[in-house]
Design an enzyme around this catalytic site. Structure first.
Site, short mmCIF file in Angstrom:
data_model
loop_
_atom_site.label_atom_id
_atom_site.label_comp_id
_atom_site.label_asym_id
_atom_site.label_seq_id
_atom_site.Cartn_x
_atom_site.Cartn_y
_atom_site.Cartn_z
N CYS A 69 8.33 26.42 107.16
CA CYS A 69 8.66 25.35 108.11
C CYS A 69 8.44 23.97 107.48
CB CYS A 69 7.81 25.46 109.37
SG CYS A 69 8.00 27.02 110.24
C1 BEZ Z 1 6.54 29.82 107.60
O1 BEZ Z 1 7.03 28.78 108.00
O2 BEZ Z 1 6.20 29.95 106.43
C2 BEZ Z 1 6.32 30.99 108.52
C3 BEZ Z 1 6.13 30.78 109.86
C4 BEZ Z 1 5.91 31.86 110.69
C5 BEZ Z 1 5.89 33.14 110.17
C6 BEZ Z 1 6.12 33.33 108.81
C7 BEZ Z 1 6.34 32.25 107.97
#
Ligand code: BEZ
Length: 212
Positions: A45
């Site tokens: 994210c």
């Molecule tokens: C991420 O943004 O890395 C992420 C967010 C939720 C679950 C898995 C990865």
């Protein structure tokens, strides 16, 4: 029922890093992209939000307003914004909606309980100036999206709206486009002064109308 193409994008009022968002009011006369991410302070994210901030001028050139969203509280968004700038070299420059009561996530079907019953998935909605949903895509949490592809779809949708053309497989800006079936050959002669090739009666290609 899930939101479908052609539906009116639900209106909402919700807090964001850029103040309260009154959605329909803010997107009046514009295209919009509303996208959700699963959670603040997570790695994928962080990279996505930095990239969308970097691409902001590209969205603006196309008269598109961009909104991010997760179900985290506003304080988390504000704290995380510093990390986005530190690690991605780009400050957050668009509203990140804090949908802590999940009202927007619920209206847009951004929570897929069999994937995760509390977090939003990576949803994207492209919304046109009539507030109609024109694209929906859903990515899993572990895969960062390709926002160049979102821009490519916006270019295609805007070409269709302005010139009655569609775009073929793997089309890129500047390449030939397809005349939609509703346009007759007679009309095409005047509408597309650069000419067109009729490969089949239903497959007519012409140079991209808004390029030299
Ligand atoms: C991420 O943004 O890395 C992420 C967010 C939720 C679950 C898995 C990865």
């Amino acid at each position: 029922m899930a939101l479908q193409l052609g539906d009116i994008a639900p209106d909402f009022t919700q807090q964001s890093t850029a103040g309260e968002v009154h959605f329909h009011q803010e997107i009046e006369g514009k295209w919009a992209v509303l996208f959700s991410h699963p959670k603040d302070y997570t790695p994928v994210c962080t990279t996505e939000l930095g990239e969308v901030a970097r691409l902001k001028p590209e969205f603006e050139k196309r008269n598109v307003k961009v909104f991010g969203l997760s179900v985290d509280p506003l304080e988390d968004h504000q704290g995380w914004a510093g990390d986005i700038e530190d690690t991605q070299g780009q400050a957050l420059n668009f509203p990140l909606i804090a949908d802590a009561d999940r009202s927007v996530a619920t209206a847009y079907g951004m929570i897929h309980p069999n994937a995760n019953d509390t977090l939003t998935v990576r949803s994207v909605f492209i919304i046109d100036p009539n507030k109609k949903v024109r694209l929906t895509i859903t990515y899993p949490a572990s895969t960062g999206r390709n926002f160049d592809e979102i821009l490519r779809v916006i270019d295609s949708l805007q070409l269709t709206a302005d010139y009655q053309v569609a775009t073929p497989v793997n089309w890129k800006d500047g390449e030939d486009v397809i005349i939609v079936p509703q346009v007759t050959n007679e009309e095409a002669k005047t509408k597309f002064p650069k000419g067109f090739k009729e490969l089949k009666p239903y497959l007519r290609v012409t140079p991209q109308p808004n390029r030299n």
